[in-house]
Enzyme design. Sequence first.
Site, PDB file in Angstrom:
ATOM      1  N   CYS A 107     -68.363 -45.351 -10.513  1.00  0.00           N
ATOM      2  CA  CYS A 107     -67.297 -44.648 -11.228  1.00  0.00           C
ATOM      3  C   CYS A 107     -66.517 -43.843 -10.196  1.00  0.00           C
ATOM      4  O   CYS A 107     -67.130 -43.145  -9.372  1.00  0.00           O
ATOM      5  CB  CYS A 107     -67.911 -43.721 -12.281  1.00  0.00           C
ATOM      6  SG  CYS A 107     -66.681 -42.783 -13.207  1.00  0.00           S
ATOM      7  N   HIS A 149     -66.844 -49.349 -20.058  1.00  0.00           N
ATOM      8  CA  HIS A 149     -66.970 -48.144 -19.224  1.00  0.00           C
ATOM      9  C   HIS A 149     -65.732 -47.258 -19.398  1.00  0.00           C
ATOM     10  O   HIS A 149     -65.855 -46.035 -19.606  1.00  0.00           O
ATOM     11  CB  HIS A 149     -67.139 -48.586 -17.761  1.00  0.00           C
ATOM     12  CG  HIS A 149     -67.213 -47.478 -16.757  1.00  0.00           C
ATOM     13  ND1 HIS A 149     -68.333 -47.240 -15.992  1.00  0.00           N
ATOM     14  CD2 HIS A 149     -66.299 -46.540 -16.381  1.00  0.00           C
ATOM     15  CE1 HIS A 149     -68.097 -46.191 -15.191  1.00  0.00           C
ATOM     16  NE2 HIS A 149     -66.872 -45.757 -15.419  1.00  0.00           N
ATOM     17  N   GLU A 150     -64.537 -47.871 -19.357  1.00  0.00           N
ATOM     18  CA  GLU A 150     -63.301 -47.081 -19.478  1.00  0.00           C
ATOM     19  C   GLU A 150     -63.135 -46.541 -20.904  1.00  0.00           C
ATOM     20  O   GLU A 150     -62.686 -45.412 -21.091  1.00  0.00           O
ATOM     21  CB  GLU A 150     -62.077 -47.917 -19.072  1.00  0.00           C
ATOM     22  CG  GLU A 150     -62.096 -48.433 -17.643  1.00  0.00           C
ATOM     23  CD  GLU A 150     -62.399 -47.363 -16.608  1.00  0.00           C
ATOM     24  OE1 GLU A 150     -62.036 -46.191 -16.802  1.00  0.00           O
ATOM     25  OE2 GLU A 150     -63.027 -47.707 -15.585  1.00  0.00           O
ATOM     26  N   HIS A 153     -64.935 -43.407 -21.231  1.00  0.00           N
ATOM     27  CA  HIS A 153     -64.199 -42.266 -20.665  1.00  0.00           C
ATOM     28  C   HIS A 153     -63.255 -41.656 -21.705  1.00  0.00           C
ATOM     29  O   HIS A 153     -63.111 -40.436 -21.786  1.00  0.00           O
ATOM     30  CB  HIS A 153     -63.361 -42.694 -19.460  1.00  0.00           C
ATOM     31  CG  HIS A 153     -64.089 -42.697 -18.150  1.00  0.00           C
ATOM     32  ND1 HIS A 153     -64.688 -41.572 -17.620  1.00  0.00           N
ATOM     33  CD2 HIS A 153     -64.294 -43.677 -17.243  1.00  0.00           C
ATOM     34  CE1 HIS A 153     -65.227 -41.876 -16.447  1.00  0.00           C
ATOM     35  NE2 HIS A 153     -65.013 -43.145 -16.194  1.00  0.00           N
TER      36      HIS A 153
HETATM   37 ZN    ZN Z   1     -65.690 -44.219 -14.611  1.00  0.00          ZN
END
Ligand code: ZN
Length: 185
Positions: A107, A149-150, A153
Amino acid sequence: MILEIAQYEHPALRTKGRTIATIDDAIHQLVADMVETMRAAEGIGLAAQQVGRPLQLFVLDVAQTKEHPSRMRIAGKSVEFDDMMPLAVINPVITPFGRIRAASEGCLSFPGLRGDVLRPMAVRVKALAIDGSSLEFEAEGLLGRAVQHEFDHLQGILYLDRMSPPDLANLPSQAQRLARPVPPS
Ligand code: ZN
């Protein structure tokens, strides 16, 4: 313009992103700057939270990563990455599916760190494209993982929260202590 990337305990990383009501010139500029920032940092994805702007927006580019294959389909048809990347994803809703696999993730908000994260291997995405049109696709492999993953966020969830306990235990304590239980979705 290359933007500063929020790291570690930066509060934006734990802030759920606001829905983008209007894709105006400021959003176009933000997307251009995020793509430039992601490329300069040699990342494959970057969320608005990571440049200190908690919005429902991330950018992706997996076109250059040959060793970790990805697949992308629109309306059931495979598409060429060169036509699609870099890709801005606005106000996404996702449906992960398929077998759950562990794979190593990094990340840009935690430079140099990696660890195994369990995720379904594929994902369906419904979102808006940068031109305001509807963007629907399925992604598998590295791209499927990057989307999840995004998307995390955008909810204020970090990959540390989903990391396998042994891998988390290998990270510096400064990162370990930031991990939180993932709220039920
Ligand atoms: Zn990340």
